[in-house]
Design a protein around this motif. Structure first.
Motif: not given
Lengths: 502, 384
Positions: A55-56, A58-60, A107-109, A111-112, A270-271, A286, A288, B23-25, B87, B90-91
């Motif tokens: 999920y992470t 998504l925030q990035w 793009w990169q996020a 793909y991560e 997206i939280q 990066r 929350q 993490g994620y909330s 790229l 990923g990271t």
């Protein structure tokens, strides 16, 4: 006559060889990491913890939402001046080049996220040590993972068109430069496969609100079908969300953006949160918190304690064109756009002072995501709690309306019904119902999408999808700007082809 | 490294650390996540260096002249460096890898001369001349890999240098310029260059496809000098001694990455010479000034590349040794001296200092390196 005396004549040949007796470097990852992949995915808890990290990103990808409006006729980039938020200025002005830090990050996020989902997929049956870890709810957990992979690919395909496609594993260094762009149709096919798998296993309700549900997957699949003009399939899947009766429209439109009542009638958000304060300016998306909230705030804003808003960076400013699109009596206008001068005049008790947006000022601000006092923590700029309303029930209704209107055997009565549900909420009456049919109805649905979903990051893609971009967006070049440029590094390093015109 | 093996990171949000939060909330409750925290390099091996020197020393004319000549060749095989990776991986941080092989070869010549004239005058001096050729001899198996570096920020992150087979390591890659567009007719007649208006830089269509695009980027500079010269001079007259060291570097390019290019920021005085109308200037270093830059005049191009050749008097020292009879009761030797370090730099480079140190992909990228200080010192050498 021996004046030249050669005193010394030496020939030195030195060869030094710095090499170990072993061919490979010995390295034990335990030197740097307490846990390695051989030690991991040994329990239900490992699987569940690792699924969270899918999920992470998504925030990035926070900037995907501002980009979707800035690139369209809804908003301008704003900022402090022409050299501030340069990557957004170039998107706004249609002067963008393949060197664009925001697009590279998106793009990169994405793909991560895909690599994280792929890693889970790779070890679904057996972990790296060859063991099978079964637990109740494993398939449902993988439903979330497949949804997320589909979501990331959907974003890539909307932004960039044909993109590298891989699903079997997380790529390692040896796979660098090994892929080419896969046709858009193949990417869409994979998205459908993943969403179908997700729908089959996801629950209708999740204990933790904010996790993906079956309805979210169905709604996204409906959207994916619309993007491919598969209207019959879209109508079916979207109607199943509606007839589930799991959702209804919140009666008060603006209440939906009141963050005290997050995620009530929403199918996918997206939280973000302010409960884990973060302060790393080296990676502003990066944490929350939701950075775009700070971005769209009013510069230098001050006022009494009762004045609800907090200051920001005057970026992603709604245009007058958007404000004028709302008819009189449409309650969505005030919930979407804040006219700061009008607000100041209407509320003299707040004693408001502020700095006029120094660049591309429209006098208007993004009310849906405006920073509000008390909704951040720690480093205030980086920790706003506002969730992105990514797929809302109103959009499900509008997508269903479009699908029924454009089906092989259109059902305009149904389409009008869904559209008018949305309008009845907006105007709090039945007087604004649409009675048109056919192509007029189609245009009405498209126009309604703009009004309903403005500043939620969808407008640019809607305009491209519906073929309206060239007529609505200043600077838009047909045949080029339907897609954003592939990041230059992927062209230089990976040898990917560039999109036409860049 | 064992290819089966990579690290996993777990844990909470990173409170200000450089590590990514994984993490994620959900509904304002933070859930820790875990993910792969390092990428395995399945074929990492030691870097090998092979250096060969061949040379001779000789003296002649009653040992007044000396000549040392050396041919050297240094090969680095499997150079260890952090590569540029796709790229779409990923990271996860990219591990160090054997990015390729380099070869530098060249000659070192030292010519010395020393003479004593009369009883009290001694002269010794030497010149050192060095020239070398540097080349990347191998990268990945098919030789197509490129590693980008020399990043700097002028509104956006830009990369200047490239490590590529057949080229100098860390050569500068960018657009070639050919003056400025003076009027709309010139723009219309030129290859398609999106966003250009009169006064903007005219870029060269290197590949001749009629469009200025990223494919037109080419070699615009090389941070390595053609040759360097060092000159040592030592003079002694009676009780006085004088030494000087002068160093010259010729043909090294510098990429001037100093300017931030922000609106409302200070500019160099050179901006006064900018384009202000048709035929005011055709110097591609000085396009029109505008807050918005649709032509991207700030893109990496040879407008920022300067000849960094320089001559530096690195050290000057004048000493006086007190006669032994004056000091013999207390000291065995007493010498007084004055010294200047970094006395003079002669260069046409417009920045602070053309001598820019840096790693393999940062050589010659001037991000505003602090210039070497000029120091004056006065001292006493005392031997008891």
């Amino acid at each position: 006559m021996k004046k030249l005396i050669i005193a010394t004549l030496g020939l030195a040949l030195t060869a030094t060889f710095f090499s170990s007796c072993k061919k490979w470097v010995d390295y034990n990852p335990h030197e740097d990491y307490r846990i390695t992949d051989l030690d991991y995915l040994k329990s239900e808890s490992d699987y569940r913890t690792m699924a969270v990290s899918v999920y992470t990103p998504l925030q990035w990808r926070n900037q995907a939402v501002p980009v979707g409006d800035i690139a369209s006729d809804n908003a301008v980039s704003g900022g402090e001046n022409a050299s501030d938020v340069l990557s957004l200025q170039q998107i706004d002005d249609y002067t963008l080049t393949p060197v664009n830090s925001t697009l590279t990050e998106l793009w990169q996020a994405a793909y991560e996220g895909i690599n994280r989902a792929n890693y889970m997929h790779q070890y679904k049956q057996t972990n790296k040590a060859g063991e099978t870890i079964n637990f109740a709810g494993k398939d449902a957990l993988y439903g979330e993972i497949y949804f997320l992979r589909a979501y990331y690919y959907f974003h890539l395909v909307r932004f960039f068109g044909d993109v590298p496609l891989f699903t079997d594993k997380r790529l390692g260094l040896s796979e660098s430069q090994s892929l080419q762009r896969a046709p858009k149709a193949d990417v869409y096919k994979q998205i459908e496969t993943d969403l179908t798998a997700a729908i089959a296993t996801l629950p209708a309700v999740q204990v933790e609100k904010g996790r993906i549900t079956k309805y979210a997957a169905q709604a996204l699949l409906g959207k994916v079908y619309l993007y491919q003009s598969k209207f019959d399939a879209a109508a079916t899947v979207l109607e199943s969300v509606i007839t589930s009766n799991a959702f209804s429209l919140v009666s008060n439109f603006s209440g939906m953006y009141c963050n005290r009542r997050k995620r009530t009638r929403i199918s996918f958000e997206i939280q973000y949160s302010n409960t884990s304060p973060y302060y790393n300016w080296g990676g502003v998306t990066r944490g929350q918190g939701n950075l775009s909230v700070q971005q769209c705030g009013i510069r230098g804003l001050n006022g009494s304690a009762a004045m609800p808003y907090a200051a920001g960076w005057s970026t992603n400013l709604p245009t007058a064109n958007l404000a004028n699109a709302y008819a009189a009596g449409d309650q969505r206008k005030a919930a979407t756009i804040l006219d700061i001068e009008a607000y100041k005049t209407a509320n003299p008790s707040f004693g408001i002072t502020y700095q006029v947006a120094p660049f591309k000022n429209t006098g208007l601000y993004n009310q849906k995501y405006l920073p509000r006092k008390g909704e951040t923590s720690g480093q205030v700029e980086l920790n706003y709690l506002n969730n992105f309303r990514t797929i809302r029930y109103a959009e499900v209704l509008l997508m269903a309306a479009e699908a029924f209107n454009r089906s092989t055997s259109p059902n305009d009565t149904k389409a009008q019904g869904y559209l008018n549900q949305v309008r009845q909420r907006a105007f709090s009456d039945n007087l604004h119902n649409i009675t048109a049919t056919g192509a007029t109805l189609k245009q009405a649905i498209w126009d309604e999408r703009r009004l309903e979903l403005a500043m939620e990051g969808d407008r640019f893609f809607d305009l491209v999808r519906t073929g309206q971009a060239a007529t609505k967006i200043t600077g838009f070049q047909s045949g080029k700007n339907e897609l954003f440029p592939i990041p230059q590094q992927e062209v230089t390093i990976s040898g990917l082809t560039q999109n036409p015109g860049y | 490294m064992d290819p089966q093996y990579v690290g996993i990171v777990t844990g909470g949000p990173s409170y200000g650390s450089t590590a990514n939060s994984n993490g994620y909330s959900f509904n304002d409750v933070f859930f820790p996540g875990s993910t792969v925290g390092s990428a395995a390099n399945e074929a990492l091996r030691w870097e090998k260096q092979l250096q060969v020197n061949a040379g001779f020393d000789m003296t002649f004319f009653k040992r007044r002249f000396s000549l040392t000549a050396d041919y050297f060749q240094k090969k680095v095989d499997g150079l260890l460096f952090t590569p540029s990776a796709s790229l779409y991986l990923g990271t996860v941080p990219i591990p160090t890898a054997n990015i390729g092989s380099t070869k530098s070869s060249g000659i070192d010549l030292t010519l010395g001369y020393n003479q004593t004239i009369g009883k009290s005058f001694k002269l010794n001096t030497s010149f050192t001349f060095t020239t070398a050729k540097n080349e990347v001899t191998a990268t990945n198996s098919d030789g197509t890999a490129k590693i980008l570096g020399g990043y700097y920020f002028n509104g956006q992150s830009q990369s200047v240098t490239v490590f590529e087979k057949g080229q100098t390591p860390g050569y500068f890659l960018g657009y070639k310029t050919m003056g400025l567009f003076q009027n709309a007719a010139e723009i219309a007649a030129a290859p398609v260059q999106t966003g250009a208006v009169p006064g903007d830089i005219r870029f060269v269509d290197v590949n001749g496809d009629g469009v200025i695009s990223a494919a037109d980027q080419t070699k615009i500079g090389d941070p390595f000098p053609d040759f360097t010269i060092g000159w040592n001079l030592g003079l002694e007259f009676k009780n006085f001694d004088f030494t000087a060291f002068t160093y010259a570097s010729v043909g090294n390019d510098v990429y001037s990455a100093l300017e931030r290019n922000a609106n409302y920021s200070n500019k160099y005085r050179a901006i006064l010479a900018r384009w202000t109308g048709e035929n005011t200037t055709n110097d591609s270093r000085y396009p029109r000034y505008s807050f918005t830059d649709a032509n991207s005049n700030i893109r990496v191009s040879d407008r920022y590349v300067e000849d960094g050749s320089f001559i530096k008097i690195k050290n000057l020292q004048l000493g006086y040794t007190f006669p032994a009879k004056m000091t013999k009761n207390v000291f065995s030797r007493l010498r007084f001296y004055v010294q200047v370090k970094n006395a003079i730099t002669l260069t046409k480079y417009s920045g602070f200092d053309p001598e820019i140190a840096g790693g393999i992909l940062d050589s010659g990228i001037d991000r505003g390196a602090y210039p070497q200080a000029r120091t004056y010192s006065v001292g006493l050498d005392i031997k008891l």
